[in-house]
Design a protein around this motif. Structure first.
Motif, short mmCIF file in Angstrom:
data_model
loop_
_atom_site.label_atom_id
_atom_site.label_comp_id
_atom_site.label_asym_id
_atom_site.label_seq_id
_atom_site.Cartn_x
_atom_site.Cartn_y
_atom_site.Cartn_z
N PRO A 1 0.84 -1.21 0.00
CA PRO A 1 0.00 0.00 0.00
C PRO A 1 0.87 1.26 0.00
N ALA A 2 0.29 2.36 -0.43
CA ALA A 2 1.05 3.61 -0.55
C ALA A 2 1.48 4.15 0.81
N GLY A 3 0.88 3.71 1.86
CA GLY A 3 1.22 4.18 3.21
C GLY A 3 0.08 3.87 4.14
N GLY A 4 0.09 4.50 5.30
CA GLY A 4 -0.96 4.28 6.30
C GLY A 4 -0.38 3.61 7.53
N VAL B 1 11.18 -1.39 10.70
CA VAL B 1 11.96 -0.20 10.36
C VAL B 1 11.90 0.06 8.86
N TRP B 2 11.96 -0.98 8.05
CA TRP B 2 11.83 -0.84 6.59
C TRP B 2 10.50 -0.18 6.24
N LEU B 3 9.43 -0.60 6.91
CA LEU B 3 8.11 -0.02 6.65
C LEU B 3 8.04 1.43 7.12
N ALA B 4 8.60 1.71 8.29
CA ALA B 4 8.58 3.08 8.80
C ALA B 4 9.34 4.02 7.86
N ALA B 5 10.42 3.53 7.27
CA ALA B 5 11.19 4.34 6.33
C ALA B 5 10.40 4.63 5.06
N ARG B 6 9.36 3.86 4.81
CA ARG B 6 8.49 4.09 3.65
C ARG B 6 7.23 4.87 4.03
N GLY B 7 7.22 5.43 5.20
CA GLY B 7 6.14 6.32 5.60
C GLY B 7 5.01 5.69 6.38
N PHE B 8 5.10 4.39 6.69
CA PHE B 8 4.05 3.76 7.48
C PHE B 8 4.18 4.15 8.95
N VAL B 9 3.04 4.24 9.63
CA VAL B 9 2.99 4.36 11.08
C VAL B 9 2.91 2.93 11.59
N VAL B 10 3.96 2.47 12.28
CA VAL B 10 4.13 1.04 12.54
C VAL B 10 3.99 0.70 14.02
N ASP B 11 3.17 -0.33 14.28
CA ASP B 11 3.13 -1.02 15.56
C ASP B 11 3.88 -2.33 15.37
N ALA B 12 4.86 -2.61 16.24
CA ALA B 12 5.65 -3.84 16.13
C ALA B 12 5.56 -4.59 17.45
N VAL C 1 13.83 6.85 12.15
CA VAL C 1 12.39 6.61 11.98
C VAL C 1 11.81 6.22 13.33
N GLU C 2 10.49 6.29 13.42
CA GLU C 2 9.81 5.94 14.66
C GLU C 2 8.95 4.70 14.46
N VAL C 3 8.96 3.83 15.46
CA VAL C 3 8.13 2.63 15.49
C VAL C 3 7.61 2.51 16.92
N ALA C 4 6.35 2.13 17.07
CA ALA C 4 5.80 1.85 18.40
C ALA C 4 6.08 0.38 18.71
N TYR D 1 -5.52 -1.56 10.07
CA TYR D 1 -4.19 -1.45 9.49
C TYR D 1 -4.27 -1.62 7.98
N ASP D 2 -3.46 -0.83 7.28
CA ASP D 2 -3.36 -0.96 5.83
C ASP D 2 -2.46 -2.13 5.45
#
Length: 197
Positions: free
Chosen positions: A35-38, A52-63, A83-86, A104-105
């Motif tokens: 997906p384009a983001g989200g 971290v890879w996803l966060a670098a692509r603009g996702f707001v990430v819960d891990a 980058v930030e990850v929760a 989640y997207d």
């Protein structure tokens, strides 16, 4: 999960080398499906390379992971990549943490299998959201309690559109998308036929 299991994972992660951001295994070469983001959820994230890879692509990430040592390594990797990850410490045997509510997207889970979580993965997907799973499989390998039987992933998500499903060499992968509901349509109903031309 028993305390001894958490300790075992902590010990394993404590001696692992520094990770690098990387896409989920099942998305390699298929990044155009992303997906384009989200919002994104990375389940059993380990040392956080996918998060971290996803966060670098603009996702707001819960891990989410059971190992505080792994999550600390993920937090260090995220800081190094700016980058930030929760990060959420959770025993997945008890389900997903309450903080991970969705939608989640993108939902990613690789190298961890618990069929009891499959309904939650589907439920947490937003319309048009992508599910990316990779688990150990009995196909071309030995059976075992941590391995999916043939066809398990494809059968587990009847409400999603399967984009790819592969089983070979002891691994099974699934990429599936939640259908987008057309305005005015009843969720779960077949799409309307095209208008006559």
């Amino acid at each position: 999960m028993a305390v001894t299991d958490r300790e075992r994972w902590d010990a394993r992660h404590a001696v692992a080398g520094a990770g690098q951001p990387a896409p989920p295994d099942a998305l390699r070469g298929r990044e155009d499906l992303l997906p384009a983001g989200g919002r994104a959820l990375d389940v059993a994230c380990g040392r956080g390379s996918v998060a971290v890879w996803l966060a670098a692509r603009g996702f707001v990430v819960d891990a989410v992971d059971v190992s505080p040592v792994a999550l600390a390594a993920g937090a260090a990797l995220a800081a190094a990549q700016d980058v930030e990850v929760a990060w959420h410490v959770a025993d997945l045997d008890a389900g997903l943490p309450a903080a991970c509510t969705g939608p989640y997207d993108l939902v990613v889970c690789q190298r961890f299998r618990d069929p009891r979580l499959y309904p939650a993965f589907a439920r947490l997907l937003a319309e048009g959201g992508l599910l990316v799973l990779t688990v150990l499989s009995e196909v071309d390998d030995e059976p075992g309690p941590f391995r999916a039987g043939p066809g398990e992933l494809a059968a587990a998500f009847p409400g999603l559109d399967v984009l790819t499903h592969e089983e070979r060499d002891g691994a099974a992968t699934l990429l599936a998308r939640r259908r987008e509901v057309t305005p005015g349509a009843v969720p779960g109903s077949p799409p309307a036929p095209p208008a006559p031309s």
